[in-house]
Design a protein around this motif. Structure first.
Motif, PDB file in Angstrom:
ATOM      1  N   MET A  15       0.832  -1.220   0.000  1.00  0.00           N
ATOM      2  CA  MET A  15       0.000   0.000   0.000  1.00  0.00           C
ATOM      3  C   MET A  15       0.861   1.264   0.000  1.00  0.00           C
ATOM      4  N   THR A  16       2.032   1.172   0.639  1.00  0.00           N
ATOM      5  CA  THR A  16       2.867   2.374   0.732  1.00  0.00           C
ATOM      6  C   THR A  16       3.429   2.785  -0.625  1.00  0.00           C
ATOM      7  N   GLU A  46      -0.083   5.312   0.470  1.00  0.00           N
ATOM      8  CA  GLU A  46      -0.770   5.175   1.767  1.00  0.00           C
ATOM      9  C   GLU A  46       0.223   5.382   2.916  1.00  0.00           C
TER      10      GLU A  46
END
Ligand code: RI2
Length: 312
Positions: free
Chosen positions: A236-237, A241
């Motif tokens: 997700m990063t 995010e």
């Protein structure tokens, strides 16, 4: 139908099951058991209920991406199945495969990381990480003469688990309070800590206080190693995010009734250590620099990287 999943989620929330690797394996196993015991109905109903089970588990603790990756691994290839029985069997297989991969990864990390430990080393560790302790125990089992300082890790005092585990393995271990980290650092050769999540820019989210160890190690040029399975890398990063840092209740820190009126308690569970303080990330794929986390993430995601952009 959801009792077992709710039970696992509650054990994770209440820290009866803890440690980023363990909660991932517990989450995956709960998904497997849910599928195995699913009473029947249509494939569509199963998909809907499985998604509900997935969400119940993911709501238990927000920070460690290992849990997310473990639970998600169970629904891999679900779009390819044509019947309820096939779908149930797939989830059971996926769950078993994740648990096996995860356990093997911890063992491989122990073997790889133990080569970083030298005869006579004094090591500092924080909290209770199976990846970090695996390395220390393996180095000791190889006959290396080592000493370990283990932080208490307030408020849950997981350091007590660490000193128990290491002393039972025959390792020379000393418990210190968290505030003693900088003072003890002058006696330390290497730091080994675990991780709950690793971001695409190589930062590590781990138990609160880890970044203090990193700063103190940096000040004295002590090698700072992070020991982690690559399923703690957060896809997700890559898509911007931020990692949510869990905050837990006041009662873990102090009895509210004994505090003066109006005093608040802030209890963050994790902190972030920026990549520049990390010498090595020891994984089952080998020893990485923080700067290579992005490449490993992209390679692991492969074709699914496009779909990852849809993560909510
Ligand atoms: P392993 C733990 O989190 C600690 O932060 C520890 O360093 C990390 O998980 C990794 O542990 P918590 O569940 O996966 O105690 O290496 O909050 O066992």
């Amino acid at each position: 139908m959801f009792d077992t999943v709710r039970g696992t989620a509650s054990d994770i929330r209440e820290m009866k099951i803890r440690g980023a690797g363990r909660i991932a394996r517990a989450g995956a196993s709960a998904m497997g058991r849910f599928a195995e015991n699913y009473p029947g109905g249509s494939l569509e109903e199963f998909r809907t209920d499985l998604d509900k089970a997935r969400k119940i588990l993911l709501e238990s603790r927000p920070t460690a991406v290992s849990l997310w990756n473990g639970v998600q691994a169970c629904i891999r290839d679900m779009k390819t199945v044509g019947s309820l029985e096939e779908a149930k069997a797939l989830v059971v297989r996926n769950a078993e495969a994740f648990v096996e991969m995860s356990s093997n990864a911890v063992e491989t990390i122990a073997k790889i990381g133990s080569k970083r430990v030298q005869e006579g080393d004094t090591i500092l560790t924080h909290c209770n990480s199976s990846a970090a302790l695996g390395i220390i125990k393996e180095a000791h089992a190889q006959g290396k003469d080592i000493r370990v300082y283990a932080t208490e890790s307030r408020p849950w005092r997981q350091g007590l688990l660490t000193v128990k585990e290491l002393s039972e393995a025959g390792v020379d271990v000393t418990l210190i309070i968290d505030g003693a980290v900088r003072s003890v650092m002058k006696k330390v050769d290497k730091v080994f800590v675990g991780a709950d999540t690793v971001t695409s820019n190589g930062a590590v989210i781990n138990k609160i206080g880890t970044s203090q160890l990193a700063l103190a190690a940096n000040e004295r040029r002590v090698q700072f190693n992070v020991c982690t399975e690559t399923y703690k890398f957060s896809p997700m990063t890559l898509f911007g995010e931020m990692v949510e840092i869990e905050e837990r209740g006041c009662g873990e820190v102090a009895d509210a009734e004994t505090l003066p009126k109006g005093v608040k308690v802030y209890n963050p569970v994790f902190d972030t250590t920026p990549a520049r303080y990390i010498d090595a990330i020891i994984t089952e794929l080998g020893i990485l620099s923080p700067g290579s986390v992005y490449d490993v993430m992209v390679r692991q995601l492969g074709d699914s990287i496009i779909r990852m952009g849809d993560i909510q």
